[in-house]
Design an enzyme around this catalytic site. Structure first.
Site, mmCIF file in Angstrom:
data_model
loop_
_atom_site.group_PDB
_atom_site.id
_atom_site.type_symbol
_atom_site.label_atom_id
_atom_site.label_comp_id
_atom_site.label_asym_id
_atom_site.label_seq_id
_atom_site.Cartn_x
_atom_site.Cartn_y
_atom_site.Cartn_z
ATOM 1 N N LYS A 193 0.853 -1.182 0.000
ATOM 2 C CA LYS A 193 0.000 0.000 0.000
ATOM 3 C C LYS A 193 0.893 1.237 0.000
ATOM 4 C CE LYS A 193 -2.157 2.811 3.120
ATOM 5 N NZ LYS A 193 -2.048 4.008 2.265
ATOM 6 N N GLU A 402 8.424 15.214 17.073
ATOM 7 C CA GLU A 402 8.861 15.204 15.686
ATOM 8 C C GLU A 402 8.012 16.165 14.869
ATOM 9 O OE1 GLU A 402 8.053 11.714 13.318
ATOM 10 O OE2 GLU A 402 10.050 11.793 12.442
#
Lengths: 502, 502
Positions: A193, A402
């Site tokens: 995917k 992050e």
């Protein structure tokens, strides 16, 4: 019958037409999803739709897994000798090479990557990765193990069968090659995917897989959303191995799904908050260039982005002045990916843009000082200026979380011990970049950092032959190098009695 | 102040006194749990309590992890050279050997195992495993990897730090050695939770750790329940690696907990429904003896218990007749672990007894035929007669679900292809035993079975040199052999730039 999409590029960097099929690629054929649905692919330079692609659901995952399982049992796996697997992979790499401009153009268009950089390093790197693993395909080895004279014992490193692979949007072709290379080399079949944000290069790649001569079902692509297609892959009972690169948040969901279904073995490459550490005896000019590469490459959209920059106090002022100048020059070279002077492109999507901008606002609110950048560039698309924060403390969100954008936090340190402690003060552990001309110190620090990769006197340059992966919450397992072969094989111990009688 | 417990044995098999401390062993000291609590340890031969032992909680896990972390940072890990780690481990093995009779007596008492078997197999095996890993301690190696002349790249195989280890009740010392051996050899520190059902030998073992010279905090033992101590270990943010052997149900919980907390790396050794396959060209007499060992060893309480027995039709009747006779002989040697001549003991606990009896009833209800056994033995304790079911079909519970008792299902087959399919028709994949004098066939079948271990012309013949672990839902990761060194280390790729200038 799925449609094809053609895009004609007429730009300074590239002129040509790229054509892809927009369907799902299952069992060697282009097919429509069971339930008609599409996803729009957006150009991040201007926020406009490039094309719609077919979006699958769990039903398509079932069909793809069945095709992959059948291929594994009949025409791939250990039924297909490693030498043949390797030859097909090399042929695939050749075809990628022949189509390198189209692949690069699609990637640059889809992701907002600077075309010349993608053409010069990234796409060639993905081709090299396929070739690298092509070479491993006929070199899968177990051991023969001494026990007693009455037993022959050996190990086999066997493929899992159908492996699920889910890749991110930041370096689509590179991520695809890191996954597909070792999986095919070791004899697995694949359900991949791609990111629904950046599916174009994978769709081009799928066409080449057929051309290269892979049996149908060996490689399958089902595009779609994480919560539908991704979730279906994580839960599928016939998939015994799943490999994912993306956010730590999604990584947790995948591991949990594995725990709650068939205990498939999971490899995760997740987020990071990698430190760049510059000692006062570093080659400063080089360190600055590398530090800039560390955080601004790909607009900060790298799992190993060196987003915390620790500078020893003696050279701090000098560093900051020059680093700011480098960031400024980069900011002055923002533009369309297909312009030859562009060195900094857009973030990949509105959602990412919003996320990074909100981190910038949080950084300001928490008392960080914006030395340069800290705002949008232009009116169209998702461009953010290279941003440097100073006056940061380790508890700030912009220092702990992050950001995945062109935003770094620069902090001062005194001693080696302090730098190590600060560098390790994170839940992440993906990479670190250490600059010093004192080799002993460099290696000491590299060894002390709790990270899966350590770069000395350069920043986040992975190598195909060197394993890559996370410590702590940056991941589980290793990709690249010979180590990837272990990631895609399961060990069987065979014990043959040649003399023990009860 | 925790108490000691002494048990005086005055039996045909063993006369002597065994003494253990019943507290928690943390930071090199015997301590009481933060919140006073105990668990009764029961003698499965009589159902009577032997002694209570301290039961910890998550608070004690926190203290143990802190001690283990401190030891890792100061006195163990890579601060302690591999040579030294190995020497201490060899000393520990020597101490266990010096106390082998006490260990065997405690294991036989607590585990219901025949004393002679406990001494030679359980304790003898554990000593051998610790010595084996002592030898690996100074041989942990990474690679140097060629990339280009401007880079030195190498890998380090570093310990994780604090590892959590949870072991089951079926082979307490054996399982302890499989876990503790490689973890210590590679430089990790440990928080170990024995099974609350069988903690005695682990407590004896703890008493030798200081004497062997291990720094305090390197090995810590916290007894308690799975849902308290086990859960706390699975969720602990400082534990980077957890290894568990036990039920598939609990394995899922542990993996889920890892996913929801700090993504610690998880190794699981879970259940099995391993097939024994006997072809008509097998050495039948040997095959029958091995088959009996495969299902009745340790009263069927083995993860690799060969509980589905497939017999090729040509030898079916002969097999069944002779196999039933062996089962009868075993049933006639049922008794107290310390009686001479005992070859079959009790199941470990009331719960297990009920569970196994429940499966026996289910088999009968589903229409399977009891060829022998199928009922309790005696009035006291948890003894169940060796049981053989015939007339089984693949969808019966006794054929699909792990019973973990001395109960097998015997099934007829015609062809090699058929038996491979029947044998692989399970969610499990731990082991398989194949009997045939035709080597090609034996190896073909061994290769075709989806199991982590394949035994040809033998059964339950695990070797400490050969990796062990599950395919499918039997587990994740490998123990034993050199492969266990990989299980207890994480890979760091170090890249040193020796010539690239930007």
């Amino acid at each position: 019958m799925p449609s094809t999409f053609s895009y004609t590029f007429d730009t300074p960097a590239y002129k040509g037409t790229a054509t892809i099929n927009t369907g799902l690629f299952i069992g060697g054929e282009w097919v429509d999803p069971v339930e008609p649905a599409t996803i729009d692919v957006i150009n991040p330079v201007n926020g406009k739709v490039i094309t719609a692609i077919a979006a699958g659901s769990s039903k398509d995952v079932d069909i793809a897994v069945a095709a992959a399982h059948k291929a594994f049992k009949t025409s791939w796996g250990l039924k297909c000798p490693g030498a043949t697997r390797g030859r097909l992979l090399n042929k695939l790499a050749d075809l990628m090479e022949e189509n390198i401009d189209e692949l690069t153009a699609l990637e640059a268009l889809d992701v907002g990557k600077v075309f010349t950089l993608a053409r010069g390093t990234e796409i060639p790197a993905s081709i090299k990765c396929i070739r690298y693993f092509a070479g491993w395909a006929d070199k899968i080895q177990g051991k023969s193990i001494e026990t007693t004279e009455n037993k022959l014992a050996y190990t086999r490193h066997e493929p899992y069968g159908v492996v699920g692979q889910i890749i991110p949007w930041n370096v689509p072709m590179v991520m695809l090659s890191w996954k597909v290379g070792p999986a095919l080399a070791t004899g697995n079949t694949i359900l991949l995917k791609p990111s629904e944000i950046t599916p174009l290069s994978a769709l081009k790649f799928a066409d080449l897989v057929n051309q290269a001569g892979f049996p149908p079902g060996v490689f399958n692509i089902v595009n779609g959303y994480g919560h539908s297609v991704g979730q279906a892959i994580s839960e599928h009972p016939a998939i015994t191995k799943l490999s994912f690169t993306g956010s730590t948040f999604t990584g947790r969901k995948i591991l949990k799904a594995a725990a709650e279904t068939n205990l498939k073995v999971v490899t995760l490459e997740l987020g990071g908050k990698s430190p760049t550490i510059i000692f006062d005896d570093a080659d400063l000019e080089q360190a600055i260039k590398w530090a800039s590469h560390g955080i601004f490459f790909n607009m900060g959209q790298a799992c190993t982005a060196g987003s915390r920059i620790f500078v020893q106090e003696g050279i701090y002022d000098q560093f900051l002045a020059k680093f700011t100048a480098v960031a400024k020059a980069l900011g002055d070279a923002i533009g369309d990916p297909f312009s030859p002077t562009t060195r900094h492109g857009p973030q990949v999507s509105q959602a990412q843009f919003d996320r990074i901008m909100s981190y910038i606002e949080v950084g300001k609110a928490e008392g960080g000082k914006v030395v340069i950048g800290g705002e949008r560039h232009g009116e169209e698309g998702y461009f953010i200026k290279p941003t440097i924060f100073t006056n940061c403390t380790t508890d700030m969100k912009i220092v702990q979380e992050e950001i995945f954008g062109p935003v770094c936090a620069v902090m001062k340190f005194k001693t080696e011990e302090e730098a190590i402690e600060l560098g390790n003060d994170t839940i992440y552990g993906l990479g670190c970049n250490i600059f010093t001309e004192n080799t002993s110190r460099a290696i000491r620090v590299a060894h002390a950092m709790e990270t899966g990769s350590a770069w000395v006197n350069h920043a986040h340059i992975p190598e195909l032959s060197v394993p890559f992966g996370g410590y702590k919450q940056s991941g589980i397992g290793r990709e690249l190098g010979e180590y990837a072969l272990e990631t895609y094989t399961q060990v069987k111990g065979v014990h043959i009695n040649i003399g023990t009688r009860l | 102040m925790p108490s000691t417990f002494s048990y005086a044995f005055d039996t045909p098999a063993y006369k002597g006194t065994a003494t253990i401390n019943t507290g928690l062993f943390i930071g090199g000291q015997w301590v009481d749990p933060v919140e006073p609590a105990t668990i009764d340890v029961v003698n499965p031969s009589t159902g009577k309590a032997i002694t209570p032992i301290s039961a910890g909680s998550s608070k004690d896990v926190d203290i143990a992890v802190a001690a283990a972390k401190k030891a890792y940072k100061t006195a163990w890990g890579l601060k302690c050279p591999g040579v030294t780690r190995g020497k201490l481990m060899n000393k520990l093995a020597d101490l266990i050997e010096q106390n082998i009779d006490e260990f065997a007596a405690l294991e036989a008492l607590n585990g219901g195992k025949a004393y002679g078997v406990a001494k030679s197999v359980d304790i003898g095996g554990a000593i051998a495993v610790i010595r084996y890993y002592a030898g690996w301690a100074d041989k942990v190696q990474g690679k140097t990897i060629e990339t280009n002349e401007n880079k030195l790249a190498y890998t380090r195989h570093e310990p994780y730090g604090v590892v959590g280890q949870i072991i089951p009740w079926n082979f307490p010392m054996g399982m302890l050695s499989w876990k503790v051996g490689p973890a210590l050899a590679t430089g990790n520190t440990i928080v170990l939770k024995p099974s609350e059902i069988t903690p005695l030998t682990a407590l004896k073992f703890a008493g030798l750790i200081n004497e062997a010279g291990f720094p305090p905090g390197v090995v810590n033992i916290v007894n308690g329940y799975g849902h308290t101590v086990g859960q706390a270990i699975s969720e602990h943010p400082v534990i980077e690696k957890i290894a568990f052997t036990g039920s598939t149900l609990t394995g899922r919980k542990i993996l889920k907990a890892a996913a929801e907390t700090n993504l610690k790396v998880v190794t699981l050794e879970l259940g099995g429904k391993s097939p024994t396959i006997i072809f008509d060209d097998a050495d039948l007499e040997q095959a029958i003896k091995w088959s009996a060992h495969g299902i009745f060893f340790n009263m069927g309480q083995c993860c690799t218990a060969a509980s589905r027995i497939f017999i090729q039709e040509g030898i079916y009747d002969k097999f069944l007749e002779q196999f039933t006779a062996i089962a009868k002989g075993l049933g006639d040697s049922t008794g107290d672990p310390f009686e001479q001549g005992t070859k079959h003991g009790p199941q470990i606990s009331q719960t297990q007894f009920d569970r196994v009896m429940g499966y026996i009833e289910s088999g009968k209800a589903d229409g399977a035929k009891v060829a022998i056994g199928g009922e309790r033995y005696g009035e006291e304790g948890y003894f169940i007669k060796p049981t053989i079911f015939t007339d089984c079909t693949p969808n019966m519970k006794i054929v699909r679900e792990e019973i973990f008792g001395p109960v097998c299902a015997v099934i007829k087959f015609k062809t090699e292809e058929e038996v491979i399919e029947l044998a692989n028709d399970t969610v499990y994949g731990l082991a398989c035993n194949i009997f045939s004098e035709n080597s090609s066939r034996a190896i073909r079948v061994a290769h075709a079975l989806e199991a982590g271990s394949a035994f040809v012309n033998c059964a339950q013949a695990t070797e400490m040199f050969v990796p062990f672990g599950g395919f499918k839902q039997s587990g994740i990761g490998r123990e034993l052999g050199e492969y266990a060194i990989d299980t207890y280390t994480q890979v760091k790729g170090v890249h040193i730039n020796i010539g690239i200038k930007l």
